[in-house]
Design an enzyme around this catalytic site. Sequence first.
Site, mmCIF file in Angstrom:
data_model
loop_
_atom_site.group_PDB
_atom_site.id
_atom_site.type_symbol
_atom_site.label_atom_id
_atom_site.label_comp_id
_atom_site.label_asym_id
_atom_site.label_seq_id
_atom_site.Cartn_x
_atom_site.Cartn_y
_atom_site.Cartn_z
ATOM 1 N N ILE A 111 33.737 71.257 87.337
ATOM 2 C CA ILE A 111 34.889 70.380 87.534
ATOM 3 C C ILE A 111 35.051 69.468 86.323
ATOM 4 O O ILE A 111 34.114 69.285 85.537
ATOM 5 C CB ILE A 111 34.760 69.556 88.835
ATOM 6 N N CYS A 112 36.273 68.911 86.173
ATOM 7 C CA CYS A 112 36.563 68.104 85.007
ATOM 8 C C CYS A 112 35.675 66.871 84.994
ATOM 9 O O CYS A 112 35.371 66.351 86.057
ATOM 10 C CB CYS A 112 38.044 67.703 84.972
ATOM 11 N N PRO A 113 35.215 66.385 83.851
ATOM 12 C CA PRO A 113 35.589 66.846 82.505
ATOM 13 C C PRO A 113 34.603 67.857 81.904
ATOM 14 O O PRO A 113 34.593 68.057 80.690
ATOM 15 C CB PRO A 113 35.537 65.540 81.713
#
Lengths: 77, 360
Positions: free
Chosen positions: A13-15
């Site tokens: 998942i980001c980042p």
Amino acid sequence: MDVHLELDCRGMICPQPVIRLGTRYAEVPIGGLIGVVATDVAARTDVPAWCRMRGQEYVGEDSAPDGVPRYVVRRLS
Amino acid sequence: MRKAAAYLDSASSEPLHPAARETLLAAYDRGYADPRRLHGAGRDARLLLDNARAVVAECLEVRPDEVTFTPSGTDAVHRGVLGLRRRAGAVVHGAVEHSSVVHAATWAGAARELPVDRLGRVHPAVPADAGVVAVQSANHEVGTLQRLTGLDSAAPLFVDACASMGRLPLPDRWDALAGSAHKWGGPAGVGVLVVRKGARWANPFPGDDRVDERAGGFENVPAALAAAAALRAVVEERDRVNTRQFALVDRIRAAVARIPDVEVAGDPVDRLPHLVTFSCLYVDGEALVTELDKRGYGVASGSACTASTLTPSRVLEAMGVLTHGNVRVSLTRDTTGEDVDGFLAALPEVVRDLRAEAGL
């Protein structure tokens, strides 16, 4: 599209995908291509934004063989 | 560790204005009755409701019979967009609209997006099959003011003015528009729908038998009156407050841009006075909000990890702005230069530490 380095960021998942790109893009020679394979929907915006902020070239989006989006970057510096 | 708190999220909800607090308490004693009843208490409630409507109309420079109080800004948006829509036409909206507009368009089953540029400004070419066009007065995340007069469209225009109402005069061009009292310092639970005299508007929802045929449900008279009092106070003080807030946001924009790998979003000049959004490369938005909160600063974020849907802000996406490490700072009418300086002192250290944790 043939890339010099493909980063498998599936499930991240980001980042995380962009951190992976930022820490590893310099492994390819200048002019070389890096592919970021990511399931994270934010990567579609954040990989081009990273290129703009870091002075690299965003080449475009294609897909890995399993259909997961792949974002391709050219190292300019 | 925790210092005196600085709440920097007025764009989500502004603290209740002192003028609203006094009015609200007084109105609870006088405005409880059904304003449609003919007895004394009912007439009292009706008087307060009409007074609230007149004050709001005066502040917005519209006619009192154009003003409707709704149970929320979202409800005002839904009624505004769907009520103006010409039958079977597309609901054309800017790509950076508030979710209430997008939900209304999706519900209508005919949503079409107008793209935006990097600053978040809506492209003015509207498709010919538009049944209604919905464009905000100003963006709620990045502050960019829209140029509504430049829209190339003959369709009815709905303007979501929730982010700017009270702070800025209404735009010139609209057929219906919406505002939300808790965004200007009124109580929550009061929306304002304004339908231009002569505009073709039809109630898109079941009707009701209330004072105002455009609304549904029992009127919240005390809250409407408090919202009106807050609006009047905000309009009276806005020249002074806006000037101060605009300068403070300029200070934030300049200081944040000096942190390495930070992108500041939105129009730097043609913008709302009180808010700014920026994104920090390689930083987790949720961690950023949490660390700033530990230091006493309450901010919002458009990063995916902070959203209930786990998708990034549509505004940032549409603009092509970095979505992770995102922070929106929005000033209240009381935010001081010291608050801003404290925030700007804390931020670089938080960003540096989070990047170091990520191995950068």
